[in-house]
Structure formats: C-alpha cells, structure tokens
Design a protein around this motif. Structure first.
Motif, short mmCIF file in Angstrom:
data_model
loop_
_atom_site.label_atom_id
_atom_site.label_comp_id
_atom_site.label_asym_id
_atom_site.label_seq_id
_atom_site.Cartn_x
_atom_site.Cartn_y
_atom_site.Cartn_z
N ALA A 158 0.80 -1.22 0.00
CA ALA A 158 0.00 0.00 0.00
C ALA A 158 0.84 1.28 0.00
O ALA A 158 0.55 2.22 -0.74
N SER A 159 1.89 1.31 0.83
CA SER A 159 2.64 2.56 1.02
C SER A 159 3.89 2.67 0.16
O SER A 159 4.39 3.77 -0.09
N LYS A 160 4.41 1.53 -0.29
CA LYS A 160 5.62 1.55 -1.12
C LYS A 160 5.34 1.13 -2.56
O LYS A 160 6.27 1.02 -3.36
N SER A 161 4.07 0.88 -2.87
CA SER A 161 3.65 0.47 -4.22
C SER A 161 4.43 -0.74 -4.73
O SER A 161 4.71 -0.86 -5.93
N ALA A 162 4.78 -1.62 -3.79
CA ALA A 162 5.56 -2.82 -4.17
C ALA A 162 4.67 -3.83 -4.87
O ALA A 162 3.56 -4.13 -4.41
N LYS A 163 5.15 -4.37 -5.97
CA LYS A 163 4.43 -5.43 -6.68
C LYS A 163 5.25 -6.71 -6.75
O LYS A 163 4.71 -7.80 -6.82
N THR A 164 6.58 -6.57 -6.72
CA THR A 164 7.45 -7.74 -6.80
C THR A 164 8.33 -7.81 -5.54
O THR A 164 8.80 -6.78 -5.03
N PHE A 165 8.55 -9.04 -5.07
CA PHE A 165 9.28 -9.25 -3.82
C PHE A 165 10.37 -10.30 -4.00
O PHE A 165 10.22 -11.25 -4.78
N PHE A 166 11.46 -10.12 -3.26
CA PHE A 166 12.53 -11.12 -3.20
C PHE A 166 12.62 -11.58 -1.75
O PHE A 166 12.64 -10.76 -0.83
#
Length: 387
Positions: A158-166
C-alpha cells in the motif's frame, strides 16, 4: 496463671516459627532455561538470561511460587539440535526441573520436544517462530506468521507500491516456514515473488544472494533468518552493497537492531514487543530492568520480554492448581494469564496467544518507531488437535 499464659504464648510463637521455617526450608522450584549462549542465538541470549533473572528475583521477593523459592537452571543449547538434546536431557533427567521456559531456534525446539514428551515436563516456548509446532507439554507465547507477516507485506503493497518481492532466509524450519507463509500471503494479495534464496544457518557470506537480488530488481526485500548473528551479517552486507530498496525483516528484534548501527537504519519490522510501548506495565518493566542491570543491561526485546512474562504464566498456572505436578500444571497453562509489558497474555488459542502487533521502522539510533498497532491479532488454528 500469668506464667502459664506467657509460656503458652511463647510456645505458640515457637510453633509458628517452626511452621514458617519448614515452609521456607522446602525444596526450591527449579525452572530450566535452555538458550543459545553459543551459536546463532548468542547475540540475543544475554537479554533472555537477564529477563529470566529479573522475573525470578521479583517472584521470590513476593514470596515465590506456592511459598517456595524459585531457582534458575540455565544451560547452553548451542542454538542447534545436538546442543538442545544435551541441554534438555540435563534439565529434565539430571536437574529434574519443574518446568522449562526457553527461547530457542526452531531446530533446537524440534530436537528437544521428544525429551519433553518423555519427561512430561511443562515447556513454555517463548520465541517467535514459523508456527504449527505442537506437543502435549508445550505452550507458546511468541508470535506466529499469521500474526506477524501481514503488517509488513500490507505496508509495502500500500505505502511503497511494491508489486514484486525477493525473499531471503536461512535454510532450516524457521526460514523455510516463514517465507513459505509469506510467499502465499503476497500472492493472495496480488503481489509476486520473483526470487527466493537460502543460506545455511551457520553461513555468513551473502555475496551471491545479494548479487541475485540486484539482478532481479524487486520492489521490496523480505528476510527470515535465524535471530541474532545471521541478521547482523545480512543487514551489514546489504548496506555495504548499497542496497536501498524497502527491506522488511521478519526475524529482527530491537536488541539486535541496536547492535547493528547504521546497517539496520530504515529496516521495517513487525513485533509484539518494543521498548517504546507506552503503558504503565511496560514502563515498570523497563525501569526494573534498568535498575537491576544498569550499564550492563541488554535492550529488552521481542525475544527476551516473552521470556520474562512466561515465568509469571507458569506461576499463575501452578498457583491455580495449588501444585507443581506437571499433570496438573500443563492443562492449567491454557487458563493462566498475565498482564505485563505487552498487555494481557493468555495461551488459550491452540496453545498460542492472541497478541497486539506493532509495525515499526528502525531509526538511525537503533530505536524503533511504531508506525501502526494492530490489536489482539489471533494466531489462527495452530494446534487444533490438542486439548
């Protein structure tokens, strides 16, 4: 007549003194603490020992448990399976402790459980862990993934607009279990995991892992390493490599964060205990720790505070049934509660406890700023087949 009354009073006083002396002369209640004084957990173990010592000191000052003095039996489990087997064998069959209260790695816990079963000794596991470890003698007052993962992942989405994660972890039950849950949660929320890497629990060179993170270019990084040394080595090497992406650590505690210096600054975490919790109970706890240990104090943290409250949970259970008999105390642990630094804690949900979780970010001085609090988070169905 007066002489007789005087003699009677003296005899009564002598009798009461004898009764009191007998009560104080009773065998002490030995409580075992198995903890990683060496190995991966050696970074956090000193704080765990200190919180155990404070709890016992306070309990004894208030009359002990059932009028009996409490004694600590502290042994090193070397943060691993072989060490835990030796430690628990010593505590259960040689020291003959009434209970074991222990913050350990998952590898140590799993190796110790058969000994707990054989000895039928009450065991309060005080570490956060990957969940779903169940035993007829064990209760848990640390967090599980159902309580801890969501605040970090949801914030990044929500706050960092992250869509991909490692995802990065140590290659054992905690690291694998935590990141397996995290991956499923990320995917349920519409995110994508584009990389997963694991290093052995005793590994310290993250160079190849960091290279893969750099190549993948994720929006956010989440790690689940063994508490203590692996946290430190990973964070320092990430900082040294110039990695600046949002980083959520699912295994960091406030004490370890403070030992990292600049390496931990900006890191996100989710915790049930932080020293900045603004309640009378927490202020009293921190003040008591500071008074007792002074300049030697190790920062109270997510791994040491649950250790402190577990002694009070055991005390409540033993006093509820009026005995230290394991067969009576074990079921009573589910009914015992303690209002302490984290709030009211009761291990009544599948032998685990609902907890208020705090999303925090490590500041430049090592302190943790609370960004949001989530009250009374349920641990889920951890051990539904145990009464």
């Amino acid at each position: 007549m007066q002489t007789f009354q005087r003699l009677f009073r003296l005899s009564a006083v002598a009798a009461m003194a004898a009764i009191t002396a007998g009560a104080y002369a009773a065998d002490p209640i030995k409580i075992g603490v198995a903890v990683g004084l060496s190995g991966a957990n050696s970074v956090v173990a000193p704080a765990v020992v200190q919180s155990s010592q404070l709890a016992v000191e306070e309990i004894n000052a208030a009359g002990g448990i059932l009028g009996r003095k409490v004694e600590l039996e502290i042994v090193d489990d070397a943060s691993g399976a072989v060490g835990a087997q030796k430690a628990f064998d010593t505590l259960v069959f040689q020291k003959k402790v009434a209970a074991i209260i222990a913050m350990e790695t998952s590898a140590a816990r799993n190796a110790a459980l058969p000994i707990v079963s054989k000895g039928k000794v009450p065991y309060i596991y005080t570490s956060f862990y990957e969940g779903r470890s169940c035993n007829n003698a064990m209760y848990v007052n640390g967090w599980v993934p159902e309580q801890q993962v969501a605040p970090v992942v949801d914030y990044f989405l929500a706050s960092k607009s992250a869509k991909t994660f490692f995802l990065v972890g140590n290659d054992y039950s905690f690291g694998r279990g935590m990141l397996n849950f995290t991956k499923k949660y990320i995917e349920q929320k519409g995110g994508k995991v584009i990389g997963e890497e694991f290093l052995p629990i005793d590994g310290s060179d993250w160079t190849s892992v960091i290279s893969k993170i750099r190549s993948a270019k994720p929006d956010a990084l989440i790690s689940a390493t063994a508490g203590g040394a692996p946290n430190v080595s990973l964070a320092k090497q990430l900082k040294g490599a110039g990695m600046t992406l949002p980083y959520g650590n699912l295994a960091i505690d406030e004490g370890t964060a403070k030992t990292m210096g600049d390496a931990a600054s900006g890191m996100y975490m989710s915790a049930s205990y932080l020293t900045s919790i603004d309640t009378p109970e927490n202020k009293k706890f921190v003040a008591a720790m500071t008074k007792k240990f002074g300049t030697e104090l190790k920062t109270p943290n997510e791994l040491s505070e649950p250790q402190y409250e577990a002694f009070y949970l055991y005390k409540a259970a033993a006093e509820k049934v009026g005995s230290t008999d394991a067969a009576k105390v074990i079921p009573a642990l589910a009914e015992a509660s303690f209002n302490g630094p984290r709030g009211t804690v009761q291990m009544n949900k599948s032998r685990h406890t609902p907890l208020s979780m705090r999303l925090g970010q490590v500041q430049a001085d090592g302190s943790v700023k609370i960004l949001e609090t989530f009250a009374n988070v349920d641990p889920g169905a951890q051990c539904p087949n145990l009464n």
